[in-house]
Write a protein that holds these residues in place. Structure first.
Motif, short mmCIF file in Angstrom:
data_model
loop_
_atom_site.label_atom_id
_atom_site.label_comp_id
_atom_site.label_asym_id
_atom_site.label_seq_id
_atom_site.Cartn_x
_atom_site.Cartn_y
_atom_site.Cartn_z
N ALA A 128 0.77 -1.31 0.11
CA ALA A 128 0.02 0.14 0.01
C ALA A 128 0.79 1.22 -0.09
CB ALA A 128 -1.09 -0.04 1.09
N GLU A 129 0.25 2.27 -0.46
CA GLU A 129 1.26 3.53 -0.92
C GLU A 129 0.27 4.71 -0.38
OE1 GLU A 129 2.17 4.16 -4.81
OE2 GLU A 129 3.90 2.96 -4.96
N PHE A 130 0.91 5.37 0.48
CA PHE A 130 0.27 6.83 0.83
C PHE A 130 1.36 7.88 0.68
CE2 PHE A 130 1.66 4.92 4.67
CZ PHE A 130 2.12 5.93 5.57
N TYR A 131 0.55 9.23 0.97
CA TYR A 131 1.44 10.14 0.77
C TYR A 131 1.31 11.28 2.07
CZ TYR A 131 3.06 14.91 -1.31
OH TYR A 131 3.67 15.82 -1.32
N LEU A 132 2.66 11.72 2.40
CA LEU A 132 2.58 12.60 3.51
C LEU A 132 3.02 14.15 2.83
CD1 LEU A 132 4.37 10.48 6.23
CD2 LEU A 132 2.08 11.00 6.01
N ASP A 133 2.06 15.02 3.15
CA ASP A 133 2.60 16.18 2.67
C ASP A 133 3.55 16.83 3.61
OD1 ASP A 133 0.84 17.15 4.78
OD2 ASP A 133 -0.31 18.36 3.52
N GLY A 134 4.11 18.01 3.42
CA GLY A 134 4.91 18.82 4.38
C GLY A 134 4.47 19.00 5.53
N LEU A 135 3.40 19.46 5.96
CA LEU A 135 2.73 19.96 7.00
C LEU A 135 2.51 18.67 7.79
CD1 LEU A 135 1.58 22.12 8.76
CD2 LEU A 135 -0.55 21.73 7.80
N VAL A 136 2.04 17.46 7.47
CA VAL A 136 1.79 16.42 8.35
C VAL A 136 3.45 16.02 8.45
CG1 VAL A 136 1.12 14.04 8.12
CG2 VAL A 136 -0.38 15.94 7.06
N LEU A 137 4.16 15.89 7.64
CA LEU A 137 5.43 15.40 8.28
C LEU A 137 6.13 16.41 9.03
CD1 LEU A 137 7.62 13.30 7.35
CD2 LEU A 137 8.42 14.84 5.54
N GLU A 138 6.08 17.35 8.90
CA GLU A 138 6.59 18.45 9.96
C GLU A 138 6.15 18.28 11.41
OE1 GLU A 138 7.43 23.17 10.74
OE2 GLU A 138 6.14 22.51 9.17
N THR A 139 4.73 18.16 11.50
CA THR A 139 3.72 17.71 12.66
C THR A 139 4.23 16.66 13.27
OG1 THR A 139 1.91 19.07 11.74
CG2 THR A 139 1.45 17.81 13.76
N ILE A 140 4.57 15.55 12.63
CA ILE A 140 5.12 14.29 13.27
C ILE A 140 6.51 14.49 13.61
CG2 ILE A 140 5.89 11.86 12.56
CD1 ILE A 140 3.50 12.05 10.47
N LEU A 141 7.23 15.07 13.01
CA LEU A 141 8.79 15.28 13.53
C LEU A 141 8.82 16.35 14.61
CD1 LEU A 141 10.49 15.61 9.95
CD2 LEU A 141 10.70 13.52 11.48
N LEU A 142 7.92 17.07 14.53
CA LEU A 142 8.21 18.03 15.85
C LEU A 142 7.61 17.49 17.25
CD1 LEU A 142 6.84 21.54 14.34
CD2 LEU A 142 8.97 21.02 15.15
N ASN A 143 6.83 16.23 16.98
CA ASN A 143 6.64 15.64 18.34
C ASN A 143 7.29 14.54 18.67
OD1 ASN A 143 3.90 16.68 19.25
ND2 ASN A 143 3.50 16.24 17.13
N LEU A 144 8.32 14.53 18.00
CA LEU A 144 9.71 13.38 18.35
C LEU A 144 10.46 14.09 19.26
CD1 LEU A 144 9.97 11.36 15.04
CD2 LEU A 144 8.59 11.12 17.05
N ARG A 145 11.23 13.30 20.15
CA ARG A 145 12.54 13.64 21.05
C ARG A 145 13.67 13.49 20.28
NH1 ARG A 145 11.56 13.84 26.62
NH2 ARG A 145 13.84 13.39 26.73
N ALA A 146 14.72 14.01 20.86
CA ALA A 146 15.93 14.21 19.93
C ALA A 146 16.50 12.57 19.50
CB ALA A 146 17.00 14.68 20.58
N ALA A 147 16.34 11.58 20.60
CA ALA A 147 16.81 10.39 20.26
C ALA A 147 16.00 9.75 18.80
CB ALA A 147 16.48 9.38 21.34
N ASP A 148 14.71 9.92 18.86
CA ASP A 148 13.88 9.48 18.01
C ASP A 148 14.26 10.20 16.63
OD1 ASP A 148 12.47 7.73 19.53
OD2 ASP A 148 11.11 9.34 20.14
#
Length: 109
Positions: A9-29
């Motif tokens: 299965a394929e799905f697309y992550l746009d920049g805003l979704v990707l940024e939101t996901i990354l901003l909720n990760l800690r440094a190690a992640d």
């Protein structure tokens, strides 16, 4: 970013979704993201810079230029450590601290 799951299965992550996901990760992640996917290295570094800036704002401090060494993720990891150390220190000496409530916020005097 187009992602393909092992199921095909394929799905697309746009920049805003990707940024939101990354901003909720800690440094190690974020470091693991960089190691796992080379294409996400730049966005992960940008997210680390943003997260570090938010931490510094919360701590009411600023970075000294000469102390900015290493990647943004390494700097974020250091600041996360400072936050953790401050929490431990403040909790360890509760009887010695005076808590003041001002505008709905608690401050240690």
């Amino acid at each position: 970013m187009l992602l393909q799951l092992p199921s095909g299965a394929e799905f697309y992550l746009d920049g805003l979704v990707l940024e939101t996901i990354l901003l909720n990760l800690r440094a190690a992640d974020l470091a693991n993201v960089c190691l796992t996917c080379r294409a996400l290295s730049q966005p992960a570094q940008a997210a680390a810079r943003g997260a570090a800036q938010l931490l510094l704002t919360r701590l009411q401090t600023t970075r000294m230029r000469e102390m900015e060494r290493g990647s943004a993720i390494a700097q974020l990891l250091s600041w996360e450590s400072v936050v953790g150390d401050n929490l431990v220190w403040l909790q360890a000496v509760e009887e010695a601290a005076t808590i003041i409530v001002k505008d709905g916020q608690q401050y240690v005097q």
